[in-house]
Design an enzyme around this catalytic site. Structure first.
Site, mmCIF file in Angstrom:
data_model
loop_
_atom_site.group_PDB
_atom_site.id
_atom_site.type_symbol
_atom_site.label_atom_id
_atom_site.label_comp_id
_atom_site.label_asym_id
_atom_site.label_seq_id
_atom_site.Cartn_x
_atom_site.Cartn_y
_atom_site.Cartn_z
ATOM 1 N N ASN A 13 4.458 6.567 14.644
ATOM 2 C CA ASN A 13 4.822 5.154 14.528
ATOM 3 C C ASN A 13 4.966 4.819 13.037
ATOM 4 O OD1 ASN A 13 5.042 2.389 14.594
ATOM 5 N ND2 ASN A 13 2.944 2.011 15.295
ATOM 6 N N LYS A 15 6.075 2.178 11.772
ATOM 7 C CA LYS A 15 5.927 0.735 11.519
ATOM 8 C C LYS A 15 7.114 0.246 10.669
ATOM 9 C CE LYS A 15 1.031 1.394 12.044
ATOM 10 N NZ LYS A 15 -0.299 0.877 11.918
ATOM 11 N N HIS A 94 1.394 -2.722 21.040
ATOM 12 C CA HIS A 94 0.665 -2.351 19.821
ATOM 13 C C HIS A 94 -0.137 -3.554 19.316
ATOM 14 C CE1 HIS A 94 -0.298 -0.992 15.803
ATOM 15 N NE2 HIS A 94 -0.068 0.224 16.240
ATOM 16 N N GLU A 96 -0.689 -4.652 16.468
ATOM 17 C CA GLU A 96 -0.021 -5.456 15.422
ATOM 18 C C GLU A 96 0.992 -6.425 16.033
ATOM 19 O OE1 GLU A 96 1.210 -2.207 12.941
ATOM 20 O OE2 GLU A 96 -0.893 -1.829 12.434
ATOM 21 N N GLU A 172 -6.104 2.990 21.535
ATOM 22 C CA GLU A 172 -6.094 2.681 20.109
ATOM 23 C C GLU A 172 -7.101 1.567 19.818
ATOM 24 O OE1 GLU A 172 -2.437 4.117 17.902
ATOM 25 O OE2 GLU A 172 -2.209 1.994 18.286
ATOM 26 N N GLY A 178 -5.806 2.175 10.988
ATOM 27 C CA GLY A 178 -5.581 1.973 9.555
ATOM 28 C C GLY A 178 -6.850 1.707 8.759
ATOM 29 N N SER A 218 -6.472 6.124 12.667
ATOM 30 C CA SER A 218 -6.972 6.860 11.498
ATOM 31 C C SER A 218 -7.032 8.371 11.722
ATOM 32 C CB SER A 218 -8.346 6.332 11.073
ATOM 33 O OG SER A 218 -8.243 4.982 10.663
HETATM 34 C C1 PEP Z 1 -1.210 2.824 14.781
HETATM 35 O O1 PEP Z 1 -0.958 1.809 14.140
HETATM 36 O O2 PEP Z 1 -0.744 2.998 15.909
HETATM 37 C C2 PEP Z 1 -2.098 3.817 14.180
HETATM 38 C C3 PEP Z 1 -2.661 4.712 14.955
HETATM 39 O O3 PEP Z 1 -2.274 3.692 12.822
HETATM 40 P P1 PEP Z 1 -3.128 4.666 11.888
HETATM 41 O O4 PEP Z 1 -2.853 6.096 12.305
HETATM 42 O O5 PEP Z 1 -2.586 4.377 10.510
HETATM 43 O O6 PEP Z 1 -4.549 4.296 12.049
#
Ligand code: PEP
Length: 259
Positions: A13, A15, A94, A96, A172, A178, A218
């Site tokens: 992803n 983003k 997601h 976000e 998630e 993040g 992460s």
């Molecule tokens: C995400 O936003 O789907 C995600 C897993 O981000 P990150 O790997 O940066 O934590």
């Protein structure tokens, strides 16, 4: 849980990155070159809409879609358009999108159904906001957090049994996205068991066991393999680390070697 034999799925992803088509092309090109020949992993690149065409041989995914297939929805992109552009997957739900665009469980459900109708596979994101549902012994447990259950039931509302294997659930936890603070493999395994249990209650065990469960939050080249081996995740949804081609390729290779 029995050993599952299908390919591990790694969804990148990007983003709202990178900032130019040239960088997007370079990132995609390097990943494609480096992962060629890794047959037992399925890699899906999800760039922003304007860069969808830079994804060549790998599977293409979008980061969101609208719940209608066409019409007067300025600025929106429909599942049918994504399918026509060669997308195989779309990420829905997601955190976000919830945080910045006000997406609710109801909107997510409409998007899931619209995406499936257009022939896309859905990467459905679910996750609790905080890690604070502890049992009497102080163990953290999904069973005590109503959030995940509500999100699953909401997203699958009205989805036919014959279609559920076209939904991949990405666990998630919002607190892990993040933050540099990933879940533990145990968290991932218990989430997978919990998700499958809810789906077996909604549908049946046989169909529920076909729904792949990814982990996201992460992840990086050092910790990826453990989520697959110990957490029994069917793959990963990768945010930040997918923007660094070397890091991402190392992650894919470690999953390839450990699956
Ligand atoms: C995400 O936003 O789907 C995600 C897993 O981000 P990150 O790997 O940066 O934590």
């Amino acid at each position: 849980m029995k050993n599952e034999t299908y390919k591990k799925l790694i969804v990148a992803n990007w983003k709202m990155n990178p900032s130019s088509a040239k960088e997007a092309e370079e990132l995609s090109g390097t990943v494609q070159r480096e992962v060629r020949g890794l047959k037992n992993v399925e890699i899906v690149l999800c760039p922003p809409f304007p860069y969808l065409s830079v994804v060549g041989a790998l599977a293409k995914g979008a980061q969101s879609c609208h719940w209608e297939q066409k019409g007067a929805y300025t600025g929106a992109v429909s599942p049918a358009m994504l399918k026509d552009m060669g997308c195989e997957y779309v990420i829905v739900g997601h955190s976000e999108r919830k945080q910045y665009f006000g997406e609710t469980d109801e909107i997510i459900n409409k998007k899931v159904k619209a995406a499936l109708k257009a022939g896309l596979k859905v990467v459905l994101c679910i996750g609790e906001d905080t890690r604070d549902s502890f049992d009497s012994k102080g163990h953290w447990t999904h069973e005590l957090d109503p959030k995940l259950k509500e999100q699953i039931i909401g997203a699958f509302e009205g989805v036919k049994k014959s279609n559920i294997q076209n939904i991949v659930v990405a666990y998630e936890p919002v607190w892990a996205i993040g933050t540099g603070n990933p879940a533990t493999p145990d968290d991932v395994l218990s989430a997978k068991i919990f998700i499958r249990k809810i789906l077996s209650n909604l549908y049946d065990r046989k169909e529920a066991d076909k729904v792949r469960v990814l982990y996201g939050g992460s992840t990086n080249k050092k910790n990826s393999a453990v989520f697959i081996k110990e957490g029994q995740a069917d793959g990963l949804l990768v945010g930040g680390a997918s923007l660094d081609s070397d890091e991402f390729v190392e992650m894919v290779k470690s999953i390839y070697e450990n699956s």
